[in-house]
Motif scaffolding. Structure first.
Motif, mmCIF file in Angstrom:
data_model
loop_
_atom_site.group_PDB
_atom_site.id
_atom_site.type_symbol
_atom_site.label_atom_id
_atom_site.label_comp_id
_atom_site.label_asym_id
_atom_site.label_seq_id
_atom_site.Cartn_x
_atom_site.Cartn_y
_atom_site.Cartn_z
ATOM 1 N N HIS A 174 -1.766 -0.592 1.408
ATOM 2 C CA HIS A 174 -0.582 -0.568 0.536
ATOM 3 C C HIS A 174 -0.174 0.856 0.175
ATOM 4 C CE1 HIS A 174 -0.837 -4.906 0.219
ATOM 5 N NE2 HIS A 174 -2.121 -4.794 -0.100
ATOM 6 N N VAL A 175 -0.044 1.677 1.212
ATOM 7 C CA VAL A 175 0.366 3.069 1.029
ATOM 8 C C VAL A 175 1.767 3.149 0.432
ATOM 9 C CG1 VAL A 175 0.876 5.224 2.252
ATOM 10 C CG2 VAL A 175 -1.124 3.856 2.899
ATOM 11 N N PHE A 176 2.614 2.207 0.808
ATOM 12 C CA PHE A 176 3.990 2.197 0.309
ATOM 13 C C PHE A 176 4.200 1.024 -0.649
ATOM 14 C CE2 PHE A 176 4.010 3.988 4.624
ATOM 15 C CZ PHE A 176 4.497 5.268 4.339
ATOM 16 N N SER A 177 3.248 0.830 -1.528
ATOM 17 C CA SER A 177 3.279 -0.305 -2.454
ATOM 18 C C SER A 177 4.587 -0.378 -3.229
ATOM 19 C CB SER A 177 2.110 -0.185 -3.441
ATOM 20 O OG SER A 177 2.114 -1.262 -4.352
ATOM 21 N N GLY A 178 5.123 -1.602 -3.317
ATOM 22 C CA GLY A 178 6.346 -1.825 -4.072
ATOM 23 C C GLY A 178 7.615 -1.543 -3.305
ATOM 24 N N THR A 179 7.498 -1.168 -2.036
ATOM 25 C CA THR A 179 8.676 -0.868 -1.238
ATOM 26 C C THR A 179 8.832 -1.900 -0.127
ATOM 27 O OG1 THR A 179 7.562 0.514 0.418
ATOM 28 C CG2 THR A 179 8.220 1.577 -1.649
ATOM 29 N N VAL A 180 9.980 -1.843 0.533
ATOM 30 C CA VAL A 180 10.228 -2.753 1.648
ATOM 31 C C VAL A 180 9.281 -2.453 2.807
ATOM 32 C CG1 VAL A 180 12.002 -1.285 2.684
ATOM 33 C CG2 VAL A 180 12.044 -3.756 3.094
ATOM 34 N N ARG A 200 6.096 -4.517 2.597
ATOM 35 C CA ARG A 200 6.276 -5.904 3.036
ATOM 36 C C ARG A 200 6.352 -5.980 4.557
ATOM 37 N NH1 ARG A 200 9.730 -5.784 -1.472
ATOM 38 N NH2 ARG A 200 11.599 -5.596 -0.165
ATOM 39 N N ILE A 201 7.077 -5.040 5.164
ATOM 40 C CA ILE A 201 7.219 -5.051 6.622
ATOM 41 C C ILE A 201 5.893 -4.743 7.308
ATOM 42 C CG2 ILE A 201 8.292 -3.881 8.585
ATOM 43 C CD1 ILE A 201 10.777 -3.494 6.854
ATOM 44 N N PHE A 202 5.176 -3.738 6.788
ATOM 45 C CA PHE A 202 3.932 -3.314 7.418
ATOM 46 C C PHE A 202 2.815 -4.338 7.263
ATOM 47 C CE2 PHE A 202 4.853 1.547 7.219
ATOM 48 C CZ PHE A 202 5.865 1.366 8.154
ATOM 49 N N ASN A 203 2.987 -5.291 6.377
ATOM 50 C CA ASN A 203 1.982 -6.338 6.227
ATOM 51 C C ASN A 203 2.321 -7.600 7.013
ATOM 52 O OD1 ASN A 203 -0.411 -5.842 4.275
ATOM 53 N ND2 ASN A 203 1.308 -4.800 3.286
ATOM 54 N N LEU A 204 3.365 -7.529 7.829
ATOM 55 C CA LEU A 204 3.673 -8.621 8.754
ATOM 56 C C LEU A 204 2.853 -8.408 10.022
ATOM 57 C CD1 LEU A 204 7.557 -8.774 8.346
ATOM 58 C CD2 LEU A 204 5.884 -10.369 7.401
ATOM 59 N N LEU A 205 2.021 -9.374 10.357
ATOM 60 C CA LEU A 205 1.075 -9.228 11.464
ATOM 61 C C LEU A 205 1.763 -8.855 12.767
ATOM 62 C CD1 LEU A 205 -1.874 -9.536 12.419
ATOM 63 C CD2 LEU A 205 -1.407 -11.965 12.797
ATOM 64 N N TRP A 206 2.875 -9.506 13.070
ATOM 65 C CA TRP A 206 3.525 -9.303 14.354
ATOM 66 C C TRP A 206 4.180 -7.939 14.484
ATOM 67 C CZ3 TRP A 206 8.786 -8.388 14.225
ATOM 68 C CH2 TRP A 206 9.457 -8.787 13.065
ATOM 69 N N VAL A 207 4.317 -7.211 13.374
ATOM 70 C CA VAL A 207 4.943 -5.887 13.432
ATOM 71 C C VAL A 207 4.065 -4.881 14.164
ATOM 72 C CG1 VAL A 207 5.720 -3.926 12.022
ATOM 73 C CG2 VAL A 207 6.384 -6.255 11.404
#
Length: 337
Positions: free
Chosen positions: A177-183, A186-193
């Protein structure tokens, strides 16, 4: 991960007798990797010894997918040389579509006239349902290999390192969660990304392709390869241990940095064992176990409560049995296994 993803054509190894052209050492490796995938998905030892279970599930077992890509990339080189890429793509696409339909029982939702429902449907078709992402990822990886097959080694190495490094960064930035609270979080925690053909499939598929193209399995000494395996194993255990003690069991790790060293080293070490045979039964079982194990798991899980470790063993046994039953069918319908 898969026999199906590997060519069924004879392996052109000149040192093998004409009647024994299949390198069975690779087939045995694929079978072991298939069992690793089962242990990873079910959660071997996570209910008895959480730390060891974590080091397996988010460490040791994570070598399976990259090595499968390396194996298929290695055998993709002679396929391109023989001009049989179209046949290869046709087989993999048919395999992917067949098993996507089989698993439709679990992922196809009731028809909903909503934009979200339609988008989710096509997302699953393109990316792949659960473990079937490997097949769609391999198709994309092979297409990129065709693009870069004539590139200079330095250029290809930069692309491979850049893409895999990007995937590692996205995964760690998401899990930590390096960019916690940002979009971005959320994107970086999507497995398929990050677990896709671009950031995971292509780098290892191309590594396998390059090993064969440049004959690295012959040029590197056994001593150097075994040293690379040992260093890679130490780095992998260190990396997974670090993740466990810092983040606990929060998040999974597909794109581990250490995989870039240990996976090619393991493949070359096993390949150079050179155990020849004209039988492909072991490889067929590795393919079948990989393809059917999630169906077995998702069918049993709601009705059987025996713990993760016992469930892992049960899923393995049932998957072996189903594969044995499918083998006769696969002789008539090539894309079943």
């Amino acid at each position: 991960m898969l026999t199906s993803a590997s060519p069924d054509l004879p392996n052109p190894l000149k040192s093998a007798p004409a009647s024994l052209q299949r390198n069975v050492s690779i087939d045995v490796l694929k079978l072991v990797l298939a069992f690793m995938v089962v242990g990873l998905h079910v959660g071997l030892l996570q209910d008895t010894t959480p730390l060891i279970g974590y080091l397996f599930g988010n460490g040791v077992f994570r070598i399976a997918v990259p090595i499968f890509f390396i194996i298929n990339g290695f055998y993709f080189f002679p396929i391109l040389q023989r001009g049989e890429a179209r046949r290869w793509f046709s087989r993999v696409v048919m395999l992917y579509l067949f098993w996507t339909v089989i698993y439709g029982y679990f992922w196809i939702p009731p028809l909903e006239p909503s934009l979200f429902g339609i988008a989710k449907f096509f997302h699953t078709i393109v990316i792949g349902y659960f473990h079937l992402w490997y097949l769609s990822g391999m198709i994309g990886a092979a297409l990129l290999v065709i693009v870069f097959r004539s590139s200079k080694p330095r250029v290809a190495a930069i692309v491979v390192l850049g893409l895999y490094g990007t995937g590692v960064f996205i995964q760690y930035a998401g899990n930590y969660h390096v960019f916690s609270g940002t979009v971005f979080d959320r994107i970086f925690n999507l497995l398929w990304v990050y677990r896709n053909f671009l950031f995971l499939g292509f780098p290892f598929f191309y590594i396998g392709f390059a090993i064969n193209k440049y004959g690295l399995q012959k040029r590197l000494s056994s001593g150097h390869i075994l040293l690379a395996v040992a260093i890679g194993a130490a780095l992998l255990l260190f990396e997974s241990s670090m993740n466990y003690f810092i983040r606990g069991s929060d998040g999974g790790y597909d794109n581990l940095a250490a995989l870039l060293l240990i996976c090619p080293a393991i493949f070359i070490a096993v390949h150079n064992c050179k155990l020849y045979s004209n039988q492909k039964r072991i490889a067929t079982y590795s393919s079948g176990i990989y393809l059917v194990h999630m169906f077995v798991l998702q069918t049993l899980q709601p009705h059987v409560d025996i713990g993760l470790t016992a469930m892992t063993l049960l899923v393995m046994v049932v998957s072996i049995g189903i594969t044995a039953a499918l083998i006769p069918l696969s002789r008539r319908v090539a894309f079943v296994l």
